[in-house]
Design a protein around this motif. Sequence first.
Motif, mmCIF file in Angstrom:
data_model
loop_
_atom_site.group_PDB
_atom_site.id
_atom_site.type_symbol
_atom_site.label_atom_id
_atom_site.label_comp_id
_atom_site.label_asym_id
_atom_site.label_seq_id
_atom_site.Cartn_x
_atom_site.Cartn_y
_atom_site.Cartn_z
ATOM 1 N N ARG A 85 0.831 -1.205 0.000
ATOM 2 C CA ARG A 85 0.000 0.000 0.000
ATOM 3 C C ARG A 85 0.865 1.255 0.000
ATOM 4 N NH1 ARG A 85 -2.793 -3.223 3.873
ATOM 5 N NH2 ARG A 85 -4.772 -4.034 3.039
ATOM 6 N N GLU A 86 1.909 1.241 0.833
ATOM 7 C CA GLU A 86 2.783 2.405 0.915
ATOM 8 C C GLU A 86 3.567 2.594 -0.384
ATOM 9 O OE1 GLU A 86 5.128 1.744 4.396
ATOM 10 O OE2 GLU A 86 3.487 2.261 5.776
ATOM 11 N N LEU A 87 3.993 1.491 -0.998
ATOM 12 C CA LEU A 87 4.706 1.560 -2.267
ATOM 13 C C LEU A 87 3.838 2.188 -3.347
ATOM 14 C CD1 LEU A 87 7.077 0.791 -4.172
ATOM 15 C CD2 LEU A 87 5.973 -1.454 -4.450
ATOM 16 N N TYR A 88 2.586 1.756 -3.417
ATOM 17 C CA TYR A 88 1.704 2.289 -4.455
ATOM 18 C C TYR A 88 1.265 3.718 -4.153
ATOM 19 C CZ TYR A 88 1.447 -1.516 -7.710
ATOM 20 O OH TYR A 88 1.768 -2.426 -8.695
ATOM 21 N N GLU A 89 1.256 4.101 -2.900
ATOM 22 C CA GLU A 89 0.995 5.497 -2.560
ATOM 23 C C GLU A 89 2.097 6.388 -3.135
ATOM 24 O OE1 GLU A 89 0.101 8.248 1.412
ATOM 25 O OE2 GLU A 89 0.668 6.143 1.622
ATOM 26 N N PRO A 173 -7.411 -9.320 -16.292
ATOM 27 C CA PRO A 173 -7.469 -9.697 -17.709
ATOM 28 C C PRO A 173 -6.754 -8.653 -18.565
ATOM 29 C CG PRO A 173 -9.616 -9.969 -16.675
ATOM 30 C CD PRO A 173 -8.756 -9.261 -15.681
ATOM 31 N N PRO A 174 -5.871 -9.070 -19.475
ATOM 32 C CA PRO A 174 -5.122 -8.112 -20.277
ATOM 33 C C PRO A 174 -6.000 -7.106 -21.018
ATOM 34 C CG PRO A 174 -4.191 -10.295 -20.535
ATOM 35 C CD PRO A 174 -5.450 -10.458 -19.729
ATOM 36 N N VAL A 175 -7.163 -7.539 -21.493
ATOM 37 C CA VAL A 175 -8.046 -6.616 -22.206
ATOM 38 C C VAL A 175 -8.521 -5.503 -21.275
ATOM 39 C CG1 VAL A 175 -10.296 -6.381 -23.332
ATOM 40 C CG2 VAL A 175 -8.780 -8.284 -23.945
ATOM 41 N N SER A 176 -8.847 -5.856 -20.037
ATOM 42 C CA SER A 176 -9.298 -4.846 -19.073
ATOM 43 C C SER A 176 -8.178 -3.854 -18.776
ATOM 44 C CB SER A 176 -9.762 -5.516 -17.778
ATOM 45 O OG SER A 176 -10.862 -6.359 -18.006
ATOM 46 N N SER A 177 -6.971 -4.374 -18.551
ATOM 47 C CA SER A 177 -5.833 -3.503 -18.283
ATOM 48 C C SER A 177 -5.524 -2.628 -19.486
ATOM 49 C CB SER A 177 -4.601 -4.337 -17.918
ATOM 50 O OG SER A 177 -3.511 -3.508 -17.589
ATOM 51 N N SER A 178 -5.650 -3.189 -20.688
ATOM 52 C CA SER A 178 -5.400 -2.408 -21.899
ATOM 53 C C SER A 178 -6.382 -1.243 -22.020
ATOM 54 C CB SER A 178 -5.501 -3.300 -23.139
ATOM 55 O OG SER A 178 -4.443 -4.234 -23.164
ATOM 56 N N ALA A 196 -6.772 12.682 -17.206
ATOM 57 C CA ALA A 196 -5.621 11.778 -17.286
ATOM 58 C C ALA A 196 -5.167 11.364 -15.891
ATOM 59 C CB ALA A 196 -4.478 12.441 -18.045
ATOM 60 N N ARG A 197 -5.139 12.318 -14.953
ATOM 61 C CA ARG A 197 -4.768 11.988 -13.574
ATOM 62 C C ARG A 197 -5.778 11.021 -12.964
ATOM 63 N NH1 ARG A 197 -2.914 17.445 -13.436
ATOM 64 N NH2 ARG A 197 -4.974 18.176 -12.803
ATOM 65 N N GLU A 198 -7.055 11.276 -13.212
ATOM 66 C CA GLU A 198 -8.102 10.401 -12.676
ATOM 67 C C GLU A 198 -7.956 8.980 -13.205
ATOM 68 O OE1 GLU A 198 -12.859 9.787 -13.493
ATOM 69 O OE2 GLU A 198 -12.129 11.858 -13.328
ATOM 70 N N LYS A 199 -7.700 8.846 -14.506
ATOM 71 C CA LYS A 199 -7.578 7.516 -15.117
ATOM 72 C C LYS A 199 -6.295 6.819 -14.675
ATOM 73 C CE LYS A 199 -11.470 7.674 -17.182
ATOM 74 N NZ LYS A 199 -12.566 6.792 -16.686
ATOM 75 N N MET A 200 -5.229 7.599 -14.460
ATOM 76 C CA MET A 200 -3.992 7.002 -13.976
ATOM 77 C C MET A 200 -4.181 6.466 -12.553
ATOM 78 S SD MET A 200 -0.829 6.163 -14.482
ATOM 79 C CE MET A 200 -0.061 7.164 -15.777
ATOM 80 N N ILE A 201 -4.839 7.228 -11.712
ATOM 81 C CA ILE A 201 -5.099 6.785 -10.335
ATOM 82 C C ILE A 201 -5.954 5.515 -10.341
ATOM 83 C CG2 ILE A 201 -6.301 7.370 -8.191
ATOM 84 C CD1 ILE A 201 -5.408 10.278 -8.666
ATOM 85 N N GLU A 202 -6.984 5.489 -11.177
ATOM 86 C CA GLU A 202 -7.833 4.304 -11.268
ATOM 87 C C GLU A 202 -7.010 3.084 -11.692
ATOM 88 O OE1 GLU A 202 -11.011 5.150 -13.937
ATOM 89 O OE2 GLU A 202 -12.036 6.535 -12.549
ATOM 90 N N HIS A 203 -6.134 3.282 -12.661
ATOM 91 C CA HIS A 203 -5.305 2.188 -13.159
ATOM 92 C C HIS A 203 -4.351 1.679 -12.077
ATOM 93 C CE1 HIS A 203 -2.527 -0.156 -15.512
ATOM 94 N NE2 HIS A 203 -1.546 0.707 -15.326
ATOM 95 N N ASN A 205 -4.622 2.059 -8.838
ATOM 96 C CA ASN A 205 -5.397 1.449 -7.757
ATOM 97 C C ASN A 205 -5.821 0.028 -8.123
ATOM 98 O OD1 ASN A 205 -5.159 3.730 -6.191
ATOM 99 N ND2 ASN A 205 -7.241 4.463 -6.549
ATOM 100 N N SER A 206 -6.149 -0.164 -9.385
ATOM 101 C CA SER A 206 -6.549 -1.497 -9.847
ATOM 102 C C SER A 206 -5.396 -2.488 -9.718
ATOM 103 C CB SER A 206 -7.011 -1.412 -11.308
ATOM 104 O OG SER A 206 -7.278 -2.701 -11.831
ATOM 105 N N THR A 207 -4.194 -2.079 -10.133
ATOM 106 C CA THR A 207 -3.048 -2.983 -10.025
ATOM 107 C C THR A 207 -2.657 -3.199 -8.568
ATOM 108 O OG1 THR A 207 -1.500 -1.126 -10.341
ATOM 109 C CG2 THR A 207 -2.179 -2.338 -12.296
ATOM 110 N N ARG A 208 -2.771 -2.154 -7.755
ATOM 111 C CA ARG A 208 -2.483 -2.313 -6.318
ATOM 112 C C ARG A 208 -3.427 -3.321 -5.693
ATOM 113 N NH1 ARG A 208 -4.907 2.324 -3.163
ATOM 114 N NH2 ARG A 208 -6.674 1.012 -3.742
ATOM 115 N N ASP A 209 -4.714 -3.194 -5.985
ATOM 116 C CA ASP A 209 -5.704 -4.099 -5.386
ATOM 117 C C ASP A 209 -5.470 -5.543 -5.832
ATOM 118 O OD1 ASP A 209 -6.788 -1.899 -4.165
ATOM 119 O OD2 ASP A 209 -8.484 -1.703 -5.548
#
Length: 227
Positions: A85-89, A173-178, A196-203, A205-209
């Motif tokens: 969590r701290e790393l992804y923060e 799934p690779p398609v979802s990440s793409s 762009a910032r919003e979409k980057m944070i979502e991305h 957060n998804s990989t962190r989770d």
Amino acid sequence: MSNSIFTPTRSLDLRQIVYEKIKNVIVSGVIPAGTRLSEVQLAQQLEVSRTPVREAIRQLSESGLVRLTPRRGAYVVLPTARDARELYEIRSALELIPIDYICANPPVETLQGLRKRFESVDNSVNQGDFSEMDSAFHQLLSTYAHNHFLDTMLGNVGDLIQICRHYSIGAIPPVSSSREHICIIDALLEKNAPLAREKMIEHLNSTRDALLIYIEQHPEVSLPDEE
């Protein structure tokens, strides 16, 4: 680790080369998380004495890629859930920095080329190939900030991010990440920095989770059990 995964090592700067070789096979996932490192086997495969191998393992433990466990030895590890969590923060804060720079003057051809690559992805894509695409995408964005301090800071956590990437990407799934990558690229092409910032944070957060789920399901990869 019965078959050698290294080329022979012969150099005056032996300790550094041994360190880099062992680090690279860990970060690339050749030696997976949860593996116990054997000084004897590594020394044999690298064709060196145990002394530089022992020093390399000590350095790797300081970087967080290896954990030294009393009476158990050295293990390749993922971060604990708290550390992840701290790393992804930290990662999120750093990777948002280039966005304003890119939106001010987007490299259109480069971004369009990236978009086409992600559009071509399907769920049968090789996980290693997709991991390389993801890594290249994030590294490329950071170069457009033209900030060597940012490069240094990302470099400091880069190895941990890369080893985590193998396990977080495998759960999505690779398609979802793409699609997540494409949304970021489209916002950059539109020069829409807030989106762009919003979409980057979502991305991120998804990989962190996804990583946290893997760590929860495989506790042995972040903290070896006591015998």
